[in-house]
Design an enzyme around this catalytic site. Structure first.
Site: not given
Ligand code: HXC
Length: 263
Positions: A117, A69, A137, A114
């Site tokens: 999911e 998400a 998460e 997400g």
């Molecule tokens: C918003 C995101 C994102 C996310 C990546 N980006 N994941 N933006 N939400 N979930 C964005 C980064 O901010 C960045 O934007 C661009 O995408 C590229 O990502 P990087 O981090 O620079 O890439 P990298 O270093 O290769 O790392 C990849 C990654 C990392 C390991 C996947 O991006 C990461 O950890 N992302 C978050 C993963 C996560 O925690 N997902 C769960 C979210 S909570 P910019 O603008 O800086 O270039 C969830 C809850 C669901 O999903 C339920 C809800 C009800």
């Protein structure tokens, strides 16, 4: 049918399969509200199209299926808004899982939070060998809120699900295959062809039977075993009222290939 203009999703029909591509590669296809609404609308469009036999969901770019998400969109939510956002995602993913056509996730990279999911709401998961799965998460002070605490244990078992949800560990495609989270793993360059090939194989089968099978498995999972058995026998019985069943059985007896009318 009215055309829907999608901003964050690509939609195309190819050889009887609807391809829905989440298209925010600069954000690793993170799911903001609009994107989720568009995925659901695209699945509806595919479900309503008689020319479509199955649906393939994938992500654009080489790096991510869906990295979760949208954290930016979630960061400022209140408790009430957080609950509403989770409910919105749950209902949306339920609608995808509830599609009465097979939905295949072609997982082309990160499937996190997400994104994992979303993949689990699909009926079959084909992953590229560079795909990564996880429910990270806990690293954000959150828990999975789009069905992950419920679908993951149902797919991989409670022990493995708790391992992933409590640690936030990210696993590779081979490990996902080993624990049953991925159904198949293929080289990254072959993913599109493998998903297309699988969709084509499904389209040679009885659509009515596939739809009833989805209902039996998915709806049955929410029932007691004995109620689910009744559901199964009812749906089995309903198959006898279809042209597909007459065609399938008579083709077998005549030693020819069936041509299912899909009715
Ligand atoms: C918003 C995101 C994102 C996310 C990546 N980006 N994941 N933006 N939400 N979930 C964005 C980064 O901010 C960045 O934007 C661009 O995408 C590229 O990502 P990087 O981090 O620079 O890439 P990298 O270093 O290769 O790392 C990849 C990654 C990392 C390991 C996947 O991006 C990461 O950890 N992302 C978050 C993963 C996560 O925690 N997902 C769960 C979210 S909570 P910019 O603008 O800086 O270039 C969830 C809850 C669901 O999903 C339920 C809800 C009800």
């Amino acid at each position: 049918m009215a055309e829907t203009n999608f901003e964050n999703v690509l939609y195309e029909v190819e050889a009887g399969a609807a391809w829905i591509t989440v298209n925010r590669p600069d954000k690793l296809n993170a799911l903001n509200r609009r994107t989720v609404e568009e995925i659901v609308a695209a699945v509806r469009r595919a479900t309503d199209d008689d020319g479509v036999g199955s649906i393939v969901l994938t992500g654009s770019g080489a790096k991510a299926f869906v990295a979760g998400a949208d954290i930016g969109e979630m960061a400022e939510l209140s408790a009430e808004q957080g609950q509403e956002f989770a409910r919105f995602l749950q209902v949306s993913l339920d609608a995808i899982e509830g599609a009465r056509k097979p939905v295949i996730a072609a997982i082309n990279g990160f499937a996190l939070g997400g994104g994992c999911e979303l993949a689990m709401a699909c009926h079959v998961r084909i992953a590229s060998d560079n795909a990564k799965f996880g429910q990270p998460e806990v690293n954000l002070g959150l828990i999975p809120g789009a069905g992950g605490t419920q679908r993951l244990p149902r797919i991989v078992g409670r022990g493995r699900a708790l391992d992933l949800v409590l640690s936030g560990d990210i696993i590779d495609a081979q490990e996902a295959l080993r624990i049953g989270l991925a159904n198949r793993v293929v080289p990254a360059d072959d993913l599109r062809a493998a998903a297309a090939d699988y969709a084509k194989r499904l389209s040679g089968k009885s659509r009515v039977a596939q739809s009833r099978a989805l209902e039996a498995v998915l709806h049955g999972a929410d029932l007691s075993q004995s109620d689910a058995m009744h559901l199964e026998s009812s749906l089995f019985g309903l198959c006898f009222a279809t042209e597909d069943m007459r065609e399938g059985t008579s083709a077998f007896l005549a030693k020819r290939k069936p041509e299912f009318p899909g009715r």
